[in-house]
Design a protein around this motif. Structure first.
Motif, PDB file in Angstrom:
ATOM      1  N   LEU A   1       0.837  -1.232   0.071  1.00 26.18           N
ATOM      2  CA  LEU A   1      -0.096   0.146   0.064  1.00 26.18           C
ATOM      3  C   LEU A   1       0.843   1.138   0.089  1.00 26.18           C
ATOM      4  O   LEU A   1       0.365   2.352  -0.472  1.00 26.18           O
ATOM      5  N   SER A   2       2.031   1.141   0.715  1.00 25.05           N
ATOM      6  CA  SER A   2       2.675   2.261   0.763  1.00 25.05           C
ATOM      7  C   SER A   2       4.119   2.477  -0.450  1.00 25.05           C
ATOM      8  O   SER A   2       4.340   3.631  -0.664  1.00 25.05           O
ATOM      9  N   GLY A   3       4.368   1.496  -0.951  1.00 20.66           N
ATOM     10  CA  GLY A   3       5.270   1.342  -1.961  1.00 20.66           C
ATOM     11  C   GLY A   3       6.795   1.500  -1.446  1.00 20.66           C
ATOM     12  O   GLY A   3       7.743   1.686  -2.125  1.00 20.66           O
ATOM     13  N   GLN A   4       6.672   1.430  -0.156  1.00 22.19           N
ATOM     14  CA  GLN A   4       8.222   1.481   0.675  1.00 22.19           C
ATOM     15  C   GLN A   4       8.588   0.300   1.203  1.00 22.19           C
ATOM     16  O   GLN A   4       7.790  -0.509   1.670  1.00 22.19           O
ATOM     17  N   SER A   5      10.027  -0.093   1.259  1.00 18.14           N
ATOM     18  CA  SER A   5      10.504  -1.139   1.712  1.00 18.14           C
ATOM     19  C   SER A   5      10.530  -0.941   3.183  1.00 18.14           C
ATOM     20  O   SER A   5      11.194  -0.061   3.652  1.00 18.14           O
ATOM     21  N   ILE A   6      10.154  -2.188   3.977  1.00 16.84           N
ATOM     22  CA  ILE A   6      10.014  -2.143   5.256  1.00 16.84           C
ATOM     23  C   ILE A   6      10.726  -3.559   5.831  1.00 16.84           C
ATOM     24  O   ILE A   6      10.863  -4.349   5.472  1.00 16.84           O
ATOM     25  N   SER A   7      11.276  -3.143   6.830  1.00 18.46           N
ATOM     26  CA  SER A   7      12.316  -4.402   7.597  1.00 18.46           C
ATOM     27  C   SER A   7      11.304  -4.397   8.943  1.00 18.46           C
ATOM     28  O   SER A   7      10.837  -3.409   9.853  1.00 18.46           O
ATOM     29  N   LEU A   8      10.873  -5.760   9.313  1.00 20.60           N
ATOM     30  CA  LEU A   8      10.113  -5.991  10.602  1.00 20.60           C
ATOM     31  C   LEU A   8      10.796  -6.737  11.486  1.00 20.60           C
ATOM     32  O   LEU A   8      11.446  -7.788  11.076  1.00 20.60           O
ATOM     33  N   TYR A   9      11.015  -6.301  12.837  1.00 24.27           N
ATOM     34  CA  TYR A   9      11.451  -7.019  13.855  1.00 24.27           C
ATOM     35  C   TYR A   9      10.547  -7.658  15.043  1.00 24.27           C
ATOM     36  O   TYR A   9      10.182  -6.509  15.382  1.00 24.27           O
ATOM     37  N   LEU A  10      10.689  -8.652  15.230  1.00 18.73           N
ATOM     38  CA  LEU A  10       9.513  -8.935  16.171  1.00 18.73           C
ATOM     39  C   LEU A  10      10.182  -9.675  17.307  1.00 18.73           C
ATOM     40  O   LEU A  10      11.025 -10.562  17.261  1.00 18.73           O
ATOM     41  N   TYR A  11       9.917  -9.169  18.696  1.00 22.94           N
ATOM     42  CA  TYR A  11      10.419  -9.603  19.847  1.00 22.94           C
ATOM     43  C   TYR A  11       9.559  -9.856  20.783  1.00 22.94           C
ATOM     44  O   TYR A  11       8.435  -9.130  20.905  1.00 22.94           O
ATOM     45  N   SER A  12       9.734 -10.634  21.860  1.00 24.67           N
ATOM     46  CA  SER A  12       8.788 -10.658  23.271  1.00 24.67           C
ATOM     47  C   SER A  12       9.397  -9.820  23.852  1.00 24.67           C
ATOM     48  O   SER A  12      10.611  -9.351  23.810  1.00 24.67           O
ATOM     49  N   LYS A  13       8.556  -8.760  24.603  1.00 28.94           N
ATOM     50  CA  LYS A  13       8.964  -7.770  25.367  1.00 28.94           C
ATOM     51  C   LYS A  13      10.148  -8.071  26.313  1.00 28.94           C
ATOM     52  O   LYS A  13      10.910  -7.306  26.503  1.00 28.94           O
ATOM     53  N   SER A  14       9.910  -9.262  26.925  1.00 32.41           N
ATOM     54  CA  SER A  14      10.852  -9.665  28.054  1.00 32.41           C
ATOM     55  C   SER A  14      12.247  -9.870  27.310  1.00 32.41           C
ATOM     56  O   SER A  14      13.270  -9.623  27.814  1.00 32.41           O
ATOM     57  N   ASP A  15      12.187 -10.459  26.188  1.00 39.62           N
ATOM     58  CA  ASP A  15      13.518 -10.906  25.430  1.00 39.62           C
ATOM     59  C   ASP A  15      14.155  -9.531  24.957  1.00 39.62           C
ATOM     60  O   ASP A  15      15.478  -9.507  25.299  1.00 39.62           O
ATOM     61  N   TRP A  16      13.262  -8.667  24.665  1.00 42.38           N
ATOM     62  CA  TRP A  16      13.854  -7.185  23.957  1.00 42.38           C
ATOM     63  C   TRP A  16      14.587  -6.413  25.182  1.00 42.38           C
ATOM     64  O   TRP A  16      15.668  -5.915  25.133  1.00 42.38           O
ATOM     65  N   HIS A  17      13.856  -6.401  26.328  1.00 38.66           N
ATOM     66  CA  HIS A  17      14.257  -5.485  27.464  1.00 38.66           C
ATOM     67  C   HIS A  17      15.546  -6.431  28.293  1.00 38.66           C
ATOM     68  O   HIS A  17      16.229  -5.535  29.114  1.00 38.66           O
TER      69      HIS A  17
END
Length: 102
Positions: A67-83
Motif C-alpha cells: 500500500l505504501s510502496g516503501q520497503s520495510i524491515s520488521l523485527y518481532l521480539y517478546s517484550k521480556s527478551d527485548w528488554h
C-alpha cells in the motif's frame, strides 16, 4: 514527522498494530537522504514469539509495503527478551532514543 512518515504510521497502525493492541510498536525511520534504507518496525509482543505469530506480522508487513510502496524491515521480539537481552546494545539505544512509538 513528515507526510510520508505519517502515512506509513497510519498503515502500520491499521495492519500491524491491529494484530495485538497491547504490543509496543516502534518505527525507526532512515536518517539522511538515502532512499535505499528500509523503514524499520520493531514489534514488542507480550506473547511468546513463534512461527504462527511471526507469519501474521509478516503478512501485515507485506500489506503495508504494497500500500505504501516503501520497503520495510520488521523485527518481532517478546517484550521480556527485548528488554533483557538487548538493553545494552546500540540498536536498543537507537530504537529507544530515535524510534516513534505508536
Amino acid at each position: 514527522m513528515n507526510k510520508q512518515s505519517g502515512d506509513i504510521s497510519e498503515l502500520v497502525k491499521e495492519h500491524v498494530q491491529a494484530l495485538d493492541p497491547y504490543a509496543e510498536v516502534v518505527l525507526l525511520f532512515p536518517q539522511g537522504v538515502s532512499i535505499h534504507e528500509d523503514i524499520q518496525i520493531y514489534v514488542l509482543s507480550n506473547e511468546k514469539v513463534d512461527f504462527r505469530l511471526e507469519q501474521q506480522y509478516l503478512d501485515a508487513k507485506y500489506q503495508v509495503e504494497l500500500l505504501s510502496g516503501q520497503s520495510i524491515s520488521l523485527y518481532l521480539y517478546s517484550k521480556s527478551d527485548w528488554h533483557k537481552q538487548f538493553k545494552d546494545t546500540p540498536i536498543y539505544q537507537k530504537v529507544s532514543g530515535e524510534g516513534v512509538y505508536l
